[in-house]
Design a protein around this motif. Structure first.
Motif, PDB file in Angstrom:
ATOM      1  N   GLU A   1      -1.797   7.723   8.082  1.00 54.19           N
ATOM      2  CA  GLU A   1      -3.223   7.614   7.712  1.00 54.19           C
ATOM      3  C   GLU A   1      -3.587   8.556   6.565  1.00 54.19           C
ATOM      4  N   LYS A   2      -2.953   9.739   6.546  1.00 52.99           N
ATOM      5  CA  LYS A   2      -3.218  10.701   5.466  1.00 52.99           C
ATOM      6  C   LYS A   2      -2.789  10.137   4.110  1.00 52.99           C
TER       7      LYS A   2
ATOM      8  N   LYS B   1      -2.937   7.047   3.147  1.00 54.48           N
ATOM      9  CA  LYS B   1      -3.617   5.753   2.989  1.00 54.48           C
ATOM     10  C   LYS B   1      -3.794   5.343   1.517  1.00 54.48           C
ATOM     11  N   ASP B   2      -4.197   6.301   0.691  1.00 53.89           N
ATOM     12  CA  ASP B   2      -4.507   5.957  -0.703  1.00 53.89           C
ATOM     13  C   ASP B   2      -3.261   5.802  -1.568  1.00 53.89           C
ATOM     14  N   GLN B   3      -2.100   6.162  -1.002  1.00 53.96           N
ATOM     15  CA  GLN B   3      -0.860   6.031  -1.790  1.00 53.96           C
ATOM     16  C   GLN B   3      -0.120   4.717  -1.518  1.00 53.96           C
TER      17      GLN B   3
ATOM     18  N   ASP C   1      -0.331   0.490  -1.152  1.00 56.09           N
ATOM     19  CA  ASP C   1      -1.105  -0.742  -1.365  1.00 56.09           C
ATOM     20  C   ASP C   1      -0.928  -1.718  -0.204  1.00 56.09           C
TER      21      ASP C   1
ATOM     22  N   TYR D   1      -6.772   0.353   8.315  1.00 57.95           N
ATOM     23  CA  TYR D   1      -6.520   1.376   7.291  1.00 57.95           C
ATOM     24  C   TYR D   1      -5.730   0.873   6.070  1.00 57.95           C
ATOM     25  N   PHE D   2      -5.055  -0.284   6.221  1.00 58.04           N
ATOM     26  CA  PHE D   2      -4.148  -0.751   5.155  1.00 58.04           C
ATOM     27  C   PHE D   2      -4.205  -2.274   5.032  1.00 58.04           C
TER      28      PHE D   2
ATOM     29  N   TYR E   1      -9.752  -4.792   4.588  1.00 59.55           N
ATOM     30  CA  TYR E   1      -8.383  -5.040   4.107  1.00 59.55           C
ATOM     31  C   TYR E   1      -7.934  -6.470   4.419  1.00 59.55           C
TER      32      TYR E   1
ATOM     33  N   TYR F   1      -1.584  -8.112  -1.358  1.00 61.86           N
ATOM     34  CA  TYR F   1      -2.142  -7.175  -2.349  1.00 61.86           C
ATOM     35  C   TYR F   1      -3.073  -7.920  -3.304  1.00 61.86           C
TER      36      TYR F   1
END
Ligand code: NDP
Length: 324
Positions: free
Chosen positions: A55-56, A58-60, A62, A84-85, A113, A290
């Protein structure tokens, strides 16, 4: 070109296949493999992380490809990580797909998402070919034949039989029924008449072969009612000749465009490695997930909902020129 950043959750057969397929995809890069086991327990050259770190990060990532098992892992992991993804999974418990879709859909909608569920070959490419062939040929019958291939669930069931030390099981399609279809005849299809089962088993030292064979062929839900051949071999032969995970099969639509004209539609797969091929389908679906998310779509999707152009790394223009 910005590459699509992929994460893998679960490092079993499928997870390893996804790792290979991502390396073959020029438009993708692997962020890492996430596992419930200690990262040091995984044998891979890719970066490895504990699932607790997902979860940490998440932004890395896609798209997260979920490679857990359909019975134990995905019922929890699918709906959880969909919030989350963007995700892709291979949930293959056919009867439970509608309920699983609804759960993942809610999470994915809440999180904003896209989640492609039940990707792979069956469900997956076989489902798509059932759909296309039935849409084109509304009059007729659809048949699915599995194999020749190794069925993990049946192999595991034989290994539970008293007196069996180790075993594998192959599902073989009935050549008689396939010949009848090719000759244009209607067939009496049931899952049991359409398939033969072959078991290769290693006996425990004191086991009675006849007794073990009877226990296997009479096993409810697995072998009873099927034509089952049991062959006892040594552990050395089993390890030498039966180590792979081949599978495949075919979807056949025996359709009629008028009363006398038959159209036979057949889609066939012959796979040396079931998990590696399933993983390759999942990676193409990850590209589509994506792109659907980039277009602003949210929620659960299946292979039925993916425009084919989104599966390919090539542009629509290239595809029109090269493949149409
Ligand atoms: P595996 O049993 O190999 O892996 C499932 C999970 O178990 C892994 O994600 C991993 O999670 C854990 N695991 C794997 N190896 C070990 C180990 N040595 N020790 C402890 N845990 C381990 O299953 P597959 O990868 O073969 O298949 C996954 C699912 O794919 C199947 O359940 C099936 O439902 C589906 N499938 C779908 C197909 C389709 O056509 N739709 C075709 C084929 C399969 P972790 O790393 O977190 O421990």
């Amino acid at each position: 070109m910005n590459k699509i950043k992929v994460g893998i959750l679960g490092y079993g057969n499928l997870g390893q296949g996804v790792e290979m397929a991502v390396h073959q995809a020029e438009d993708m890069e692997l962020v890492g493999v996430f596992s419930r086991r200690q990262p040091s327990q995984l044998t891979t050259e890719s970066p490895t992380f504990s699932v607790d770190e997902l979860e940490k990060m998440k932004d890395q990532i896609d798209v997260l490809i979920l490679c857990g098992s359909s019975d134990k892992d995905l019922p929890k992991q699918g709906p959880y990580f969909a919030q989350y993804f963007n995700t892709v999974d291979s949930f293959d418990t056919h009867n439970d797909i509608p309920a699983y879709f609804n759960k993942v859909d809610k999470s994915a909608e809440d999180g904003g998402y896209v989640s492609v569920i039940s990707s792979g070959w069956d469900p997956g490419l076989f489902s798509l070919n059932r759909l296309i062939s039935e849409a084109i040929l509304p009059a007729g019958e659809t048949y699915t034949f599995w194999g020749p291939g190794k069925s993990q669930g049946h192999g595991a069931a034989v290994r539970q039989v008293e007196g069996v030390k180790d075993a594998v099981q192959y599902t073989i399609p009935s050549q008689k029924l396939l010949d009848e279809i090719n000759q244009g005849h209607s067939i009496e299809y049931t899952s049991t008449t359409a398939h033969v089962r072959e078991v290769f088993a290693v006996l425990e030292e004191d086991a009675d072969p006849e007794q073990v064979e009877q226990m296997i062929v009479n096993m409810e839900n697995y072998f009873k009612d099927y034509e089952t051949k049991v062959c006892f071999i040594s552990q050395e032969e089993l390890d030498r000749d039966h180590g792979g995970v081949p599978h495949g099969g075919r979807v056949i639509r025996q359709g009629y465009t008028d009363e006398s004209n038959q159209s036979l539609y057949e889609f066939r797969l012959n796979l040396d490695s079931n998990p590696e091929f399933t993983a390759a389908v999942n990676v193409a679906c990850a590209r589509a997930a994506y792109r659907m998310a980039e277009k602003g779509m949210v929620g659960a999707q299946t292979i039925f909902d993916i425009p084919p152009v989104l599966l390919s790394p090539k542009s629509a223009e290239e595809l029109r020129r090269e493949l149409l």
